[in-house]
Design an enzyme around this catalytic site. Structure first.
Site, short mmCIF file in Angstrom:
data_model
loop_
_atom_site.label_atom_id
_atom_site.label_comp_id
_atom_site.label_asym_id
_atom_site.label_seq_id
_atom_site.Cartn_x
_atom_site.Cartn_y
_atom_site.Cartn_z
N SER A 8 -4.04 -3.59 -2.89
CA SER A 8 -2.87 -4.46 -2.96
C SER A 8 -2.56 -4.85 -4.41
O SER A 8 -2.37 -3.99 -5.26
CB SER A 8 -3.10 -5.69 -2.08
OG SER A 8 -1.92 -6.44 -1.93
N ASP B 123 3.65 -0.97 5.64
CA ASP B 123 2.37 -1.29 6.27
C ASP B 123 2.33 -2.73 6.81
O ASP B 123 1.27 -3.27 7.07
CB ASP B 123 1.21 -1.08 5.29
CG ASP B 123 1.25 -2.01 4.08
OD1 ASP B 123 2.16 -2.86 4.00
OD2 ASP B 123 0.36 -1.89 3.22
N HIS C 177 -1.74 -3.77 6.34
CA HIS C 177 -1.96 -3.92 4.90
C HIS C 177 -3.36 -4.43 4.57
O HIS C 177 -3.99 -3.95 3.61
CB HIS C 177 -0.92 -4.89 4.32
CG HIS C 177 -1.02 -5.08 2.84
ND1 HIS C 177 -0.69 -4.10 1.95
CD2 HIS C 177 -1.45 -6.15 2.11
CE1 HIS C 177 -0.89 -4.55 0.71
NE2 HIS C 177 -1.35 -5.78 0.79
#
Length: 725
Positions: free
Chosen positions: A326, A632, A683
């Site tokens: 991320s 996602d 995610h």
């Protein structure tokens, strides 16, 4: 029967009875004599109807089903709460209940003596009870622990390259080191992550906000507050008890002989701008030293009592694998660590009058060719996140507007949009996820690369307004961008900045750049400009042909892409009431950020996501004012994959020809397993997926050549539509 209906019927009966009682040749005197009797009959009938109505209501109450009664729902809520608590609690936590209870009582000045209770037997019985629960029904364990590692070990694979894990926002815990009296109760407690964070947000919200908020001028800790990233692998293993993060990956790595000698977690204070992250914590310098230390260690030979000789010796002797999740992928770009152009110290020297090295000398400072084997970007936020724009503008995102009405009401009363926006605007680090590339990447008023055929509205208008949702008063203000005009990425960026404090605008200007650079000479020069480093469209990858980049991300979960917004009346904007040092007074300081007039700065047009607008059959689908796209669940598909499949394939941004592999994992959650099981690609939950764990272990154990491109989306089609040239 409603009372209004009953009244109408009384009047009807009265009229009909009067007509029926009237003789053909009745005189007015006769009418007057019969009227009292008629009224008496009507009242009697009304009374009987009212009694009948009450009896029906009473009968309906008696026939109400048992499971909707309060006497059933209240105990059920208590039982569910207790059950959830026991599901989340770990056996080792039972012994801490007594001390934690005493700590809470001391914090709230409650003097009550609690006898010491030996909970060891309870812990033993609870551990036995948990062991009898099938693994697939445990929130923290679902039966996949160590499986990928065991499969790799069975193939004869073992630890080969040292590995560094770089977490994202959710997986980076922040803890308090404040010793000032007002924050001493937080000392060494997690303020981000863990159940302590939940308790502080609920019971001590104002103190928690003031501790988490950064100084708006310096972007560093405010006076009396010291928050730092929690260290150690355990700090990112789980967000809180029962919610795993990196633990699955660590477990599988441990099976193939990884431990703290060849595995390192690199947490960071994600609230800070990249420059402040190095200036305050020395983050990138420490990380650089750690990676170099994996290849070359230092041995201390004690030759004499007062004399040491330091000798370099080879430790691991191998390059390092970096796996970043991320925002961690953005941090790796911002550090320029991949190119080993760590210039913070050089730039500080240059600020004192010395000259900067040229770009050729920069490449000689160190090379990814010698230190980085592979870089794995997991659900990387390469080109930004749409929800970051909404968060800075109005303190909202999909997760807040799609709550049920009761939850939304509680959230607004407890932690309002204004408070969330003010908190976000103090975190300059989160601005690194501002969308990048403008209209060339995200589209304009007529087009977007990821628009579906037959779309009724383009994603290129990042923020749009329904005319029916805009009151006439909304047209009475005159900012530089008309507020009722639908806005592209460029327009929205300017509009959002105009509605943030000047301190935040200056912080953005001094730390970030969100454009696109196509000139190769300028791209090389940008290696000396830290503002460009977090934007892959404005810097080049290192000249390291042997290095590999692997982009891994999920696909198949609806993701917020653009928004319908609504306007309201002017409201007082507290964030614009700034201190005396928040404006530019130094004539040498180039203050080109927006200044607000004294009056207009205090009152701005109310703005929020138009949560009342839902159109499930439209293209794109609109749910609670959020236009959905592909991704996602958190990061849009364009940001996840466009650089990987197209941008970094161009020599302009990849002069060394680094091989870039893209692996898309389809989101196929198991409905009966918490958090989706082995095939989820959400995610965050992707960190526990079998597909990702296999990729990481293959690369780390020297079998990275087995990882190949895999596509389940149309990212290559979308990426070709981006205006790269």
């Amino acid at each position: 029967m409603p009372m209004s209906t009953l009244s109408q019927r009384i009047r009807t009966w009265s009229a009909s009875d009067s007509e029926a009682a009237k003789p053909p040749f009745e005189s007015d005197a006769g009418k007057e004599q019969d009227q009292p009797q008629l009224m008496h009959d009507v009242q009697l009938e009304a009374t009987q109807q009212a009694k009948l109505f009450d009896a029906q209501i009473h009968k309906m109450k008696k026939e109400r089903r048992f499971f909707v009664k309060a006497r059933f729902l209240f105990p059920l809520g208590i039982l569910l709460g207790i059950l959830l608590g026991f599901i989340l609690i770990q056996p080792s936590d039972l012994q801490d209940i007594h001390s934690n209870l005493l700590l809470i009582m001391e914090e709230y000045d409650i003097s009550l003596k609690i006898p010491d209770i030996d909970l060891s037997r309870v812990e033993l019985e609870w551990r036995r009870f948990r062991n009898n629960i099938p693994e697939v029904w445990k929130l923290n364990n679902d039966g996949r622990e160590f499986q990928v590692g065991e499969a790799m070990k069975a193939r004869g694979l073992t630890a080969h390259y040292p590995i560094v894990l770089v977490p994202g926002i959710v997986s980076t815990g922040l803890e308090s080191w404040s010793t000032s009296p007002e924050y001493r109760a937080f000392f060494r407690e997690k303020l981000w992550g863990g159940f302590n964070m939940v308790s502080q947000v609920i019971f001590n919200r104002e103190k928690w906000i003031s501790a988490m908020m950064l100084d708006p001028v310096t972007g560093l800790d405010p006076p009396g507050v010291k928050i730092r990233a929690a260290e150690g692998i355990g700090a990112a293993s789980s967000f809180m008890t029962g919610y795993w993060l990196w633990s699955k990956i660590v477990e599988n790595l441990a099976v193939v002989n990884y431990d703290t000698n060849n595995l390192h977690l690199a947490p960071y204070d994600w609230r800070l701008s990249m420059w402040n992250l190095e200036e305050r914590d020395g983050y990138f310098s420490k990380l650089k030293a750690t990676i170099e230390g994996f290849k070359y260690g230092t041995t201390n030979l004690n030759i004499a009592p007062d004399k040491f000789i330091f000798c370099d010796r080879e430790r691991q002797g191998k390059k390092t694998v970096i796996a970043a999740h991320s925002m961690g992928s953005t941090v790796m770009l911002a550090s320029d660590l991949l190119g080993w152009r760590l210039l913070f110290d050089l730039l500080l020297v240059a600020s004192n009058g010395s000259s900067l090295p040229n770009t050729e000398e920069v490449d000689q400072i160190g090379s990814a060719q010698n230190h980085i084997e592979s870089y794995i970007a997991i659900a990387g936020t390469h080109l930004g996140v749409a929800k970051a724009m909404a968060a800075f503008l109005s303190g909202e995102m999909k997760d807040t507007v799609q709550m049920n009405p009761a939850g939304a009401y509680v959230l607004e009363r407890f932690f309002s949009r204004k408070e969330r926006q003010k908190l976000f605007c103090s975190w300059a680090g989160s601005a690194s996820m501002w969308i990048k590339g403008g209209t060339d990447v995200w589209g304009d008023a007529n087009w977007a690369p990821d628009d579906e055929p037959g779309s009724s509205h383009t994603h290129g208008e990042l923020i749009a307004f329904r005319q029916g949702a805009v009151p006439p008063s909304a047209h009475d203000i005159t900012p530089s961008v008309e507020p009722t005009k639908n806005m592209t990425a460029d327009d929205a960026s300017a509009w959002i900045l105009e509605r943030t404090p000047s301190t935040f605008q200056k912080m953005i200007r001094n730390n970030y750049s969100f454009g696109i650079e196509r000139n190769e000479k300028m791209l090389k020069k940008n290696a000396l400009d830290p503002r460009k480093w977090s934007n892959p469209l404005e810097v080049q990858l290192p000249n390291a042909p042997s290095m590999k980049i692997i982009c891994v991300y999920g696909h198949g979960k609806e993701t917020e892409r653009s928004y319908w917004y609504a306007h309201g009346p002017h409201e007082y904007e507290e964030s614009f009431v700034e201190g005396e040092h928040s404006t530019c007074t130094d004539p040498t300081d180039k203050c080109n950020y927006t200044r607000h007039p004294p009056l207009d700065s205090l009152f701005t047009m109310g703005k929020w996501i138009d949560a009342d607008y839902t159109h499930e059959t439209a293209t794109p689908k609109v749910r609670n004012g959020v236009k959905m796209g592909e991704g996602d669940g958190t990061v849009n598909l364009l940001s996840l994959g466009a650089m990987c499949v197209e941008g970094w394939k161009k020599p302009r941004w990849n002069p060394g020809g680094i091989k870039v592999t893209t692996v898309e994992l389809p989101h196929q959650p198991a409905p009966n397993i918490p958090r989706g099981g082995a095939n989820t690609s959400d995610h965050v939950d992707i960190l526990g997926s079998t597909g990702l764990n296999e990729i990481i272990l293959k690369v780390a154990t020297g079998a990275g050549h087995e990882v190949e491109d895999r596509f389940v989306s149309r990212i290559r089609e979308f990426a070709r539509r981006v205006r790269w040239d």
